[in-house]
Design a protein around this motif. Sequence first.
Motif, PDB file in Angstrom:
ATOM      1  N   TYR A  53       3.050  16.284   7.264  1.00 57.78           N
ATOM      2  CA  TYR A  53       2.166  16.192   8.432  1.00 57.78           C
ATOM      3  C   TYR A  53       2.402  17.312   9.448  1.00 57.78           C
ATOM      4  O   TYR A  53       2.713  17.062  10.602  1.00 57.78           O
ATOM      5  CB  TYR A  53       2.295  14.805   9.081  1.00 57.78           C
ATOM      6  CG  TYR A  53       1.928  13.695   8.117  1.00 57.78           C
ATOM      7  CD1 TYR A  53       0.616  13.251   8.005  1.00 57.78           C
ATOM      8  CD2 TYR A  53       2.885  13.117   7.277  1.00 57.78           C
ATOM      9  CE1 TYR A  53       0.260  12.255   7.102  1.00 57.78           C
ATOM     10  CE2 TYR A  53       2.542  12.120   6.367  1.00 57.78           C
ATOM     11  CZ  TYR A  53       1.235  11.695   6.289  1.00 57.78           C
ATOM     12  OH  TYR A  53       0.891  10.714   5.389  1.00 57.78           O
ATOM     13  N   ILE A  64      -8.880  12.973   4.665  1.00 60.14           N
ATOM     14  CA  ILE A  64      -8.688  11.938   3.633  1.00 60.14           C
ATOM     15  C   ILE A  64      -9.286  10.620   4.104  1.00 60.14           C
ATOM     16  O   ILE A  64      -9.981   9.932   3.353  1.00 60.14           O
ATOM     17  CB  ILE A  64      -7.176  11.757   3.312  1.00 60.14           C
ATOM     18  CG1 ILE A  64      -6.639  12.946   2.526  1.00 60.14           C
ATOM     19  CG2 ILE A  64      -6.933  10.458   2.544  1.00 60.14           C
ATOM     20  CD1 ILE A  64      -5.128  12.939   2.312  1.00 60.14           C
ATOM     21  N   TYR A  70     -11.108   6.378   0.027  1.00 58.92           N
ATOM     22  CA  TYR A  70      -9.945   5.977   0.839  1.00 58.92           C
ATOM     23  C   TYR A  70     -10.352   4.832   1.783  1.00 58.92           C
ATOM     24  O   TYR A  70     -10.839   5.052   2.886  1.00 58.92           O
ATOM     25  CB  TYR A  70      -9.382   7.187   1.612  1.00 58.92           C
ATOM     26  CG  TYR A  70      -8.014   6.883   2.197  1.00 58.92           C
ATOM     27  CD1 TYR A  70      -6.872   6.875   1.385  1.00 58.92           C
ATOM     28  CD2 TYR A  70      -7.868   6.567   3.544  1.00 58.92           C
ATOM     29  CE1 TYR A  70      -5.628   6.566   1.898  1.00 58.92           C
ATOM     30  CE2 TYR A  70      -6.618   6.259   4.064  1.00 58.92           C
ATOM     31  CZ  TYR A  70      -5.506   6.263   3.237  1.00 58.92           C
ATOM     32  OH  TYR A  70      -4.275   5.940   3.759  1.00 58.92           O
ATOM     33  N   SER A 176      -0.842   0.944   7.671  1.00 56.20           N
ATOM     34  CA  SER A 176       0.076   0.673   6.569  1.00 56.20           C
ATOM     35  C   SER A 176       1.098   1.799   6.408  1.00 56.20           C
ATOM     36  O   SER A 176       1.568   2.073   5.301  1.00 56.20           O
ATOM     37  CB  SER A 176      -0.669   0.445   5.244  1.00 56.20           C
ATOM     38  OG  SER A 176       0.140  -0.325   4.357  1.00 56.20           O
ATOM     39  N   THR A 177       1.421   2.436   7.520  1.00 52.04           N
ATOM     40  CA  THR A 177       2.475   3.453   7.498  1.00 52.04           C
ATOM     41  C   THR A 177       3.804   2.830   7.058  1.00 52.04           C
ATOM     42  O   THR A 177       4.639   3.511   6.463  1.00 52.04           O
ATOM     43  CB  THR A 177       2.608   4.087   8.896  1.00 52.04           C
ATOM     44  OG1 THR A 177       1.336   4.622   9.257  1.00 52.04           O
ATOM     45  CG2 THR A 177       3.627   5.202   8.909  1.00 52.04           C
ATOM     46  N   ASN A 180       5.097   3.612   3.662  1.00 50.98           N
ATOM     47  CA  ASN A 180       5.770   4.892   3.388  1.00 50.98           C
ATOM     48  C   ASN A 180       7.281   4.724   3.251  1.00 50.98           C
ATOM     49  O   ASN A 180       7.954   5.605   2.739  1.00 50.98           O
ATOM     50  CB  ASN A 180       5.543   5.872   4.537  1.00 50.98           C
ATOM     51  CG  ASN A 180       4.425   6.851   4.269  1.00 50.98           C
ATOM     52  OD1 ASN A 180       4.145   7.711   5.078  1.00 50.98           O
ATOM     53  ND2 ASN A 180       3.774   6.744   3.139  1.00 50.98           N
ATOM     54  N   TYR A 220      -6.195   7.636  -3.823  1.00 50.28           N
ATOM     55  CA  TYR A 220      -5.254   8.761  -3.729  1.00 50.28           C
ATOM     56  C   TYR A 220      -5.625   9.892  -4.694  1.00 50.28           C
ATOM     57  O   TYR A 220      -4.849  10.826  -4.904  1.00 50.28           O
ATOM     58  CB  TYR A 220      -3.817   8.263  -3.974  1.00 50.28           C
ATOM     59  CG  TYR A 220      -3.414   7.284  -2.890  1.00 50.28           C
ATOM     60  CD1 TYR A 220      -2.765   7.720  -1.739  1.00 50.28           C
ATOM     61  CD2 TYR A 220      -3.756   5.935  -2.979  1.00 50.28           C
ATOM     62  CE1 TYR A 220      -2.444   6.845  -0.726  1.00 50.28           C
ATOM     63  CE2 TYR A 220      -3.443   5.036  -1.972  1.00 50.28           C
ATOM     64  CZ  TYR A 220      -2.789   5.500  -0.845  1.00 50.28           C
ATOM     65  OH  TYR A 220      -2.486   4.631   0.171  1.00 50.28           O
ATOM     66  N   THR A 227      -7.048  14.968  -1.199  1.00 52.58           N
ATOM     67  CA  THR A 227      -5.650  14.535  -1.340  1.00 52.58           C
ATOM     68  C   THR A 227      -4.849  15.562  -2.144  1.00 52.58           C
ATOM     69  O   THR A 227      -3.676  15.807  -1.858  1.00 52.58           O
ATOM     70  CB  THR A 227      -5.567  13.131  -1.974  1.00 52.58           C
ATOM     71  OG1 THR A 227      -6.467  12.255  -1.283  1.00 52.58           O
ATOM     72  CG2 THR A 227      -4.157  12.567  -1.861  1.00 52.58           C
ATOM     73  N   PHE A 230      -3.893  18.153   0.166  1.00 58.41           N
ATOM     74  CA  PHE A 230      -2.835  17.618   1.023  1.00 58.41           C
ATOM     75  C   PHE A 230      -1.472  17.803   0.336  1.00 58.41           C
ATOM     76  O   PHE A 230      -0.498  18.244   0.950  1.00 58.41           O
ATOM     77  CB  PHE A 230      -3.161  16.131   1.271  1.00 58.41           C
ATOM     78  CG  PHE A 230      -2.235  15.374   2.169  1.00 58.41           C
ATOM     79  CD1 PHE A 230      -2.115  15.695   3.519  1.00 58.41           C
ATOM     80  CD2 PHE A 230      -1.516  14.280   1.685  1.00 58.41           C
ATOM     81  CE1 PHE A 230      -1.292  14.955   4.352  1.00 58.41           C
ATOM     82  CE2 PHE A 230      -0.690  13.540   2.516  1.00 58.41           C
ATOM     83  CZ  PHE A 230      -0.578  13.881   3.852  1.00 58.41           C
ATOM     84  N   ILE A 266       3.008   9.521  -5.064  1.00 56.59           N
ATOM     85  CA  ILE A 266       2.299  10.793  -5.016  1.00 56.59           C
ATOM     86  C   ILE A 266       3.282  11.894  -5.379  1.00 56.59           C
ATOM     87  O   ILE A 266       4.321  12.054  -4.730  1.00 56.59           O
ATOM     88  CB  ILE A 266       1.665  11.005  -3.625  1.00 56.59           C
ATOM     89  CG1 ILE A 266       0.588   9.931  -3.424  1.00 56.59           C
ATOM     90  CG2 ILE A 266       1.051  12.395  -3.502  1.00 56.59           C
ATOM     91  CD1 ILE A 266       0.513   9.397  -2.059  1.00 56.59           C
ATOM     92  N   GLU A 296       5.585  11.302  -1.795  1.00 51.29           N
ATOM     93  CA  GLU A 296       5.272  10.211  -0.883  1.00 51.29           C
ATOM     94  C   GLU A 296       5.130   8.929  -1.684  1.00 51.29           C
ATOM     95  O   GLU A 296       4.669   8.957  -2.823  1.00 51.29           O
ATOM     96  CB  GLU A 296       3.944  10.515  -0.150  1.00 51.29           C
ATOM     97  CG  GLU A 296       3.671   9.637   1.053  1.00 51.29           C
ATOM     98  CD  GLU A 296       2.423  10.081   1.840  1.00 51.29           C
ATOM     99  OE1 GLU A 296       1.493  10.634   1.239  1.00 51.29           O
ATOM    100  OE2 GLU A 296       2.412   9.860   3.069  1.00 51.29           O
ATOM    101  N   SER A 298       3.539   4.870  -1.248  1.00 52.42           N
ATOM    102  CA  SER A 298       2.709   4.020  -0.410  1.00 52.42           C
ATOM    103  C   SER A 298       2.752   2.621  -1.011  1.00 52.42           C
ATOM    104  O   SER A 298       2.025   2.307  -1.950  1.00 52.42           O
ATOM    105  CB  SER A 298       1.291   4.580  -0.360  1.00 52.42           C
ATOM    106  OG  SER A 298       0.551   3.954   0.673  1.00 52.42           O
TER     107      SER A 298
END
Length: 352
Positions: A53, A64, A70, A176-177, A180, A220, A227, A230, A266, A296, A298
């Motif tokens: 980020y 995204i 998404y 929904s962080t 992570n 995703y 993505t 990203f 990911i 990452e 999720s």
Amino acid sequence: MASDFPARFREAVGSGATLVEAPGTRESELAFARSVAAGLSDDPKWLHCRFLYDAEGSQLFEEITQQPEYYPTRTEAALLAEYSVAIREITGPRTLVELGSGYSVKTEHLLAAYSESAERVLYVPVDVSDTALREASKAIAESFADVQVTGINGTYGSALPVLRQLSPQMVIFLGSTIGNFNEAETTAFWRNVAGHLPAGDFFLLGADLEKDVQVMEAAYNDAAGVTARFTNNYFARINRELGANIDLDAIEHVAAWSPERRRMEILARFHMAQTIYIESLDQAFAISPGEEILLEISRKFRLPDLEEELFAFGFDVRRTFTDQKGWFALLLLERIDDVVIRPSPQLSHNVR
Ligand code: AVJ
């Protein structure tokens, strides 16, 4: 000195300042380099998702959230639009503290509901990006005359020592962080929050729920390839900031559901051998053809399990709001006193 921060923050709120910088927010130049080196020395290799980020990556993440596949952002925003007044009716007037507030777009539903019923609402957004905080407070000042914004520029952890002075409050953690965080990070997070949040205060959590694998994987692997860009940006950033020379065409974006760990993973898969050289550390890391690097995770949740876990950390579910498809949930939690042990309805209907 770190211990002065709660006092500094109290003064900032009193004088109506829009932003306070938490101690230790400016990362040392070497932090990114060290983090990359740690992950690339491990087997299998991984990289800290936090560094996805940067300015570039944050913009890509915004893009995204607008992709048709998404679903989390728009599902959560619709829940907030529908239930913000119901949430305020349960909690009563309160200070709102938001962890990882970004541009605070979804939060405007809550700010509208809370400022409707109180003369003045204090909103404390917490974010590592000072640009996002400044833009958010400007936008909120224009839309809500009765909301005072005093943001904290820092990590979630840096905000915890000020929670005691903000009671009665509702802490907000959206998107929904929480997904992570791996298991160990999740435990540390809830312990920390519970340790700083007085009993009777509230916590509003956005959690993405388990659903059809195709739906989760599509979210995703958007068709427009945002993505994938990203994921690519992580390595572009390593090139930009650490002086590496990674061939970005060697990277394939892979996002897959792990049924064992019940999470999206990911990864970047390299289909050609690469050497990642980090200038400031004078270290090189070899990547073999076919090798994958985890960028990452999720995690996706099952409501009964999540409610049981939260109860164990001292959070009682007052209400759960979900959409018709049951894809996403907003949990309104109340911090309950540790010493009061009472039977939990979540635990009992969970014994199957
Ligand atoms: C910002 C962590 C909630 O896990 O869905 C989205 C990040 N990464 N697409 C998520 C993300 C790739 C997102 N969170």
